[in-house]
Design a protein around this motif. Structure first.
Motif, PDB file in Angstrom:
ATOM      1  N   ALA A   1      -3.109  -9.878 -10.406  1.00  0.00           N
ATOM      2  CA  ALA A   1      -2.087  -8.996 -10.961  1.00  0.00           C
ATOM      3  C   ALA A   1      -1.734  -7.827 -10.053  1.00  0.00           C
TER       4      ALA A   1
ATOM      5  N   TYR B   1       3.378  -8.909  -9.277  1.00  0.00           N
ATOM      6  CA  TYR B   1       1.942  -9.082  -9.174  1.00  0.00           C
ATOM      7  C   TYR B   1       1.612  -8.989  -7.671  1.00  0.00           C
TER       8      TYR B   1
ATOM      9  N   THR C   1      -4.534  -8.763 -15.912  1.00  0.00           N
ATOM     10  CA  THR C   1      -3.618  -7.731 -16.395  1.00  0.00           C
ATOM     11  C   THR C   1      -4.315  -6.804 -17.381  1.00  0.00           C
TER      12      THR C   1
END
Length: 397
Positions: free
Chosen positions: A105, A171, A69
């Motif tokens: 992610a 995600y 992330t």
């Protein structure tokens, strides 16, 4: 009728046994400044382990550099194993088990800080990183699935008792499941069967990689909480496919989208001012002007995801983990009575890592968490409860 299990009694999770049915859910820690395990990260998880949970979950263990992330996050690679081994040894010394949440992610990845290409079902703009995610090719998808299998093997080498495959919150796998995000027309788009291929393929690859050495769970969205996104009806079908595939020991039921509706998971106050303060202009200006559309408020109540989760419990036979508004013994007992095998807790343990030990001594104990959600913006600096400051305090045993 079968006997309702005691939430504080030992329980089997696939090939492992937990000392109780309470799991600390994955909450991004922001305690890995060098993208490796730190003493601070170890203490973050040691505290709730000493405080009585059956298992704590390390988040977020990306399967690749571009799957993080943000740029300080850990990704699963050989260099990370010695630190993870120190972490798992510390948790085991407290009598708890430990799981690694593994995933990619996807469109949530910050390509700028990661210094790596982000992937998504379609070309997708991430406003935090101010970069576009690349439309994933078939080769990219194969690489991501293989990376999950490799990450799971590294989790075994690191001493983890379980892995949790991240299939939620938009995600990468969840973005493929979403009809709102996934506008592909190839074998990975269109029908739910096609959109579920990444999630199912990933879980099967992980199971093949680890066998019965550790438990394998998944975090799955019941709903994105946005029009046109993943719906409960479609998520139920996906969950049944995952059950039939036979690669999971349990599913943790979640909700919400990190991209467009994070508060659908959290409920409670929407800390708009604090979120805006976590960013620099112009993003902070945009957050102040339009943040109410992004941070929608949902009133807090105990077990706030139970209504949707009961539909899954009614149609599935595999073990399920109830998340969302689990803060006291009465709610835990309610989850057990409704047929859930485990409960997962996040903010309540962030506020009070020793909460489970205190509940075990006195069932009338209630969490000090006020559901103000001001802990949420701290994920950009160092995740903590801003009310109690508990992660930096010694655990009361």
């Amino acid at each position: 009728m079968s006997e309702v299990p005691d939430v504080l009694a030992p329980a089997k999770l696939g090939p492992i046994t937990l000392r109780n049915r309470i799991i600390k859910s994955a909450t991004f820690e922001a305690r890995t400044p060098d993208a490796l395990v730190s003493d601070d990260l170890i203490e973050y998880h040691r505290a709730p382990a000493a405080g009585g949970v059956g298992m704590t979950t390390v988040a977020y263990c990306a399967v690749s550099q571009g799957g993080r992330t943000e740029g300080n996050g850990i990704w699963m690679r050989p260099e990370a194993v010695p630190g993870f081994r120190r972490l798992t040894d510390a948790i085991h010394a407290e009598g708890a088990a430990v799981s690694a949440q593994i995933g990619h992610a996807g469109p949530v990845a910050n390509a700028r800080s990661n210094k790596a290409t982000a992937l998504a079902p379609v070309r997708f703009f991430n406003p935090i990183g101010m970069r576009f995610a690349k439309k994933a090719s078939r080769a990219d998808i194969d690489d991501v699935i293989a990376a999950h299998a490799n990450a799971a093997k590294l989790a075994v080498d690191s001493g983890f008792d379980a892995v949790e495959v991240h299939l939620g919150h938009n995600y990468l796998a969840s973005a493929f499941l979403s009809p709102l995000i996934n506008r592909r027309s190839d074998e990975f788009g269109g029908s739910l069967e096609n959109r579920a291929k990444v999630a199912r393929g990933t879980v099967l690859a992980v199971k093949r990689a680890v066998g019965d050495q550790i438990a394998v769970t998944a975090k799955l969205n019941m709903s994105d909480g946005v029009r046109g996104g993943i719906s409960v009806d479609e998520a139920l079908v996906t969950a049944k496919w995952l059950q039939d595939d036979g690669a999971l020991d349990a599913i943790e039921l979640t909700a919400g989208s990190s991209l467009v509706n994070p508060m659908y998971l959290f409920h409670g106050d929407a800390p708009l001012k604090e979120f805006a303060g976590a960013f620099k202009p112009p993003l902070s200006w945009g957050m102040r002007m339009t943040g109410k559309k992004f941070l929608r408020e949902y009133p807090y109540r105990e077990a706030y995801l139970l209504r949707e989760a009961k539909r899954f419990r009614a149609e599935l036979t595999m073990p399920l983990i109830l998340l969302g508004g689990i803060t006291n013994r009465d709610t835990m007992d309610l989850a057990m009575a409704e047929g859930f095998q485990f409960v997962a807790m996040g903010r309540a343990l962030l506020a009070e890592p020793d909460l489970i030990n205190r509940i075990a001594r006195d069932r009338s104990v209630h969490s000090a968490c006020t559901h103000c959600n001001r802990c949420m913006p701290t994920i950009y600096t160092r995740t903590r409860c801003v009310v109690t400051g508990a992660p930096d305090l010694p655990v009361s045993l």
